[in-house]
Design a protein around this motif. Structure first.
Motif, short mmCIF file in Angstrom:
data_model
loop_
_atom_site.label_atom_id
_atom_site.label_comp_id
_atom_site.label_asym_id
_atom_site.label_seq_id
_atom_site.Cartn_x
_atom_site.Cartn_y
_atom_site.Cartn_z
N PHE A 246 -1.68 -12.27 3.26
CA PHE A 246 -0.65 -11.24 3.23
C PHE A 246 -1.23 -9.83 3.31
O PHE A 246 -2.25 -9.54 2.72
CB PHE A 246 0.22 -11.37 1.99
N ARG A 247 -0.56 -8.99 4.06
CA ARG A 247 -0.98 -7.60 4.21
C ARG A 247 0.23 -6.72 3.95
O ARG A 247 1.34 -7.03 4.40
CB ARG A 247 -1.47 -7.33 5.64
N ILE A 248 0.01 -5.63 3.24
CA ILE A 248 1.12 -4.75 2.90
C ILE A 248 0.84 -3.34 3.40
O ILE A 248 -0.23 -2.79 3.16
CB ILE A 248 1.35 -4.75 1.38
N LEU A 249 1.80 -2.81 4.11
CA LEU A 249 1.73 -1.44 4.58
C LEU A 249 2.55 -0.60 3.61
O LEU A 249 3.74 -0.85 3.44
CB LEU A 249 2.28 -1.33 5.99
N ARG A 250 1.89 0.36 2.97
CA ARG A 250 2.55 1.10 1.91
C ARG A 250 2.55 2.59 2.25
O ARG A 250 1.51 3.13 2.60
CB ARG A 250 1.75 0.89 0.63
N GLY A 251 3.71 3.21 2.17
CA GLY A 251 3.79 4.64 2.43
C GLY A 251 3.27 5.42 1.23
O GLY A 251 3.71 5.20 0.12
N ALA A 252 2.28 6.33 1.46
CA ALA A 252 1.77 7.15 0.37
C ALA A 252 2.28 8.57 0.48
O ALA A 252 2.36 9.29 -0.49
CB ALA A 252 0.25 7.14 0.36
N LYS A 253 2.60 8.97 1.70
CA LYS A 253 3.17 10.30 1.95
C LYS A 253 3.99 10.14 3.21
O LYS A 253 3.58 9.42 4.12
CB LYS A 253 2.04 11.30 2.18
N ASN A 254 5.16 10.75 3.25
CA ASN A 254 5.97 10.66 4.46
C ASN A 254 6.95 11.82 4.51
O ASN A 254 7.85 11.92 3.69
CB ASN A 254 6.72 9.32 4.50
N ARG A 255 6.74 12.71 5.45
CA ARG A 255 7.65 13.85 5.58
C ARG A 255 8.98 13.44 6.21
O ARG A 255 9.92 14.21 6.21
CB ARG A 255 7.01 14.94 6.44
N PHE A 256 9.03 12.25 6.77
CA PHE A 256 10.24 11.83 7.49
C PHE A 256 10.86 10.56 6.90
O PHE A 256 11.60 9.88 7.57
CB PHE A 256 9.94 11.60 8.96
N GLY A 257 10.52 10.23 5.67
CA GLY A 257 11.10 9.02 5.10
C GLY A 257 10.68 8.86 3.64
O GLY A 257 9.95 9.68 3.11
N ALA A 258 11.15 7.78 3.02
CA ALA A 258 10.82 7.52 1.62
C ALA A 258 9.38 7.04 1.52
O ALA A 258 8.86 6.39 2.43
CB ALA A 258 11.76 6.46 1.07
N THR A 259 8.72 7.37 0.40
CA THR A 259 7.31 6.99 0.29
C THR A 259 7.11 5.68 -0.46
O THR A 259 6.01 5.18 -0.52
CB THR A 259 6.50 8.06 -0.46
N ASP A 260 8.18 5.14 -1.04
CA ASP A 260 7.94 3.92 -1.81
C ASP A 260 8.23 2.67 -0.97
O ASP A 260 8.26 1.57 -1.48
CB ASP A 260 8.77 3.91 -3.09
N GLU A 261 8.40 2.85 0.33
CA GLU A 261 8.75 1.71 1.18
C GLU A 261 7.49 0.89 1.50
O GLU A 261 6.40 1.43 1.62
CB GLU A 261 9.37 2.25 2.47
N ILE A 262 7.67 -0.42 1.64
CA ILE A 262 6.54 -1.24 2.08
C ILE A 262 6.93 -2.10 3.27
O ILE A 262 8.10 -2.43 3.48
CB ILE A 262 5.98 -2.17 0.97
#
Ligand code: TYD
Ligand code: MG
Length: 456
Positions: A246-262
């Motif tokens: 399993f691999r998870i792509l995690r947002g740490a900073k995002n000027r155009f969206g939520a950062t807690d999305e995976i």
């Protein structure tokens, strides 16, 4: 004496000083300052003066702003983390350990976007064209109209990107890029910053989306400068434990969206496949649940995810007992152990403690506190939790069990996956999935000890 226009950049933290010192005043590292010539392009001053002539225009907060256009790449898990697709003119940094699958992911993203009509380029500074091509063939992407190039010289890359219109460009990786305007070696802070700066500028100017791949150091920072993180619009971390698919792509900073999305992916023989419904992925549903295991009803990004937390408490053979934790914060484990000792009368002073989040997931939610405590207590008492019970709740230092966010969603998902009861904060009532409420951790631990987890 500093030469005119010379500054000194720390190769460790990226801080810039006007004079050389043996120790970086910003991060304290020794011998990391390297001279860097700042050259102002001819005419830059004039341009600044010219722009200053325009009066500053103020606007109200309530003015209408159209939503940014998006390039939906068709890799939904990627698009979700972006906030609905890649924004043209934006720069995204994707960091991750070597070998985690960054090149694989971005080749898939570029190929999928290209198949949907976006003009995509994939520039590799690490692999030869043949390697990238053979990987693409193995992954069944050979027919996608992606333009490939193997290049590390920034100047040729910029020229190439200016000569043809592109919508999306992947640079794999930013650490291999090298600009002849700077004397520092490839991979140095100076080079990485210069390359990232140029590419981000190009992205803004031409309205193309640039995705930069960055390797991560052992300490977990994206290697080289943190400054790159400030330059880009979004920073994503690509994570996975060795030995797990399993691999998870995690947002740490995002000027155009939520950062807690995976975004959740599974690595297979033909590249990464998307995991659309990850809620039961990290859960071992076969067989009896052993003592020391607790199922945590968590939320990752916008989605509920159920995951097993495993603990082992065993007599210590040495003077200093061991504490080892995989997939959770070791500081948080120390805190839970302290609360269990101080408020519940358990003792771990002469025992080794191991805590593992099953499936290779990394949990950062405080809502997992009670599940971790339940797993630890279950192992310490050698009493298994009921097979059909999920656990969640935050624990305070005073030993209270606190409510957490989105409890309804957690319970609903647990019910959907066949769980019939829950241990959590008080005041929850859910038809179909009764909750044993505990306002004090000591009460919850007593119930685990007595096997009294029937809802009241
Ligand atoms: P890669 O994308 O090269 O990692 P990174 O760019 O982050 O360094 O992925 C490398 C790993 O992925 C490698 O160990 C092999 C594995 N892999 C698969 O298991 N299946 C595949 O189809 C591909 C392309 C890679
Ligand atoms: Mg790679």
């Amino acid at each position: 004496m500093a030469r005119d226009g010379a500054v000194y950049a720390c190769q460790s933290c990226g801080a810039v000083q006007t004079r050389w010192t043996g120790q970086c005043p910003a991060c304290g590292a020794w011998n990391t300052l390297v001279e860097e010539l700042t050259s102002r392009p001819p005419g830059a001053l004039k341009a600044t003066k010219a722009t200053r002539k325009a009066p500053l225009a103020f606007e109200g907060l309530d003015a209408e702003t159209p939503a940014p256009p998006r390039i939906a790449t068709g890799v939904d898990e990627w698009d979700r983390v972006c906030g609905g697709g890649v924004v043209p003119g934006s720069a995204i940094l994707v960091g991750g350990d070597p070998g985690v699958g960054k090149s694989t992911l971005l080749l898939q993203v570029a190929a999928s976007a290209a198949r949907r009509g976006a003009r995509c380029a994939y520039i590799s500074g690490e692999e030869a064209i043949e390697q990238v091509r053979s990987r693409a063939q193995r992954m069944g992407l050979a027919d996608a109209p992606v333009k490939l190039a193997a290049e590390t010289a920034l100047r040729s890359i910029l020229d190439g990107l200016k000569s043809e219109p592109f919508d999306l460009v992947v640079i794999d990786s930013i650490q291999t890029m090298w600009s002849d305007a700077h004397e520092a070696g490839p991979g140095s802070v100076t080079q990485v910053r210069a390359a990232a700066g140029e590419l981000v500028r190009l992205a803004k100017k031409r309205g193309l989306a640039v995705i930069l791949v960055g390797h991560v150091t052992k300490e977990g920072a994206i290697a080289g400068p943190r400054v790159v993180e400030h330059m880009v619009d979004a920073v994503f971390a690509f994570e996975g434990e060795r030995g797990y698919p399993f691999r998870i792509l995690r947002g740490a900073k995002n000027r155009f969206g939520a950062t807690d999305e995976i975004g959740v992916f599974e690595m297979g023989d033909a590249g990464l496949s998307e995991v659309k419904n990850p809620s039961a992925l990290f859960l071992d549903t076969s067989g009896e649940r052993a003592a020391g295991a607790a199922v945590f009803a968590g939320i990752e990004g916008s989605r509920p995810v159920l995951v097993e937390i495993q603990a082992l408490v065993a007599p210590s053979a040495y003077g200093t007992p061991r504490r080892a934790v995989v997939g959770w914060d070791s500081g948080r484990l120390a805190m839970i152990l302290a609360v269990l000792e101080a408020r519940c009368g358990l003792s771990f002073g002469d025992r080794d403690v191991y805590l593992n989040v099953a499936g290779g997931l990394r949990i950062s939610e405080p809502a997992a506190d009670l599940a971790a405590a339940a797993a630890l207590a279950s192992s310490a008492f050698d009493v298994a939790l009921p097979q059909d019970c999920v656990v969640f709740g935050e624990i305070s230092l005073s030993g209270d069990v606190r409510p957490v966010s989105r409890m309804d969603a957690r319970l609903k998902e647990a019910a959907k996956l066949g769980f019939r009861r829950a241990l959590g904060p008080t005041g929850l009532d859910k038809p179909g999935l009764p909750v044993t409420g505990a306002s004090r951790l000591a009460d919850a631990i007593q119930r685990i000890h007595d096997g009294a987890l029937d809802p009241t």
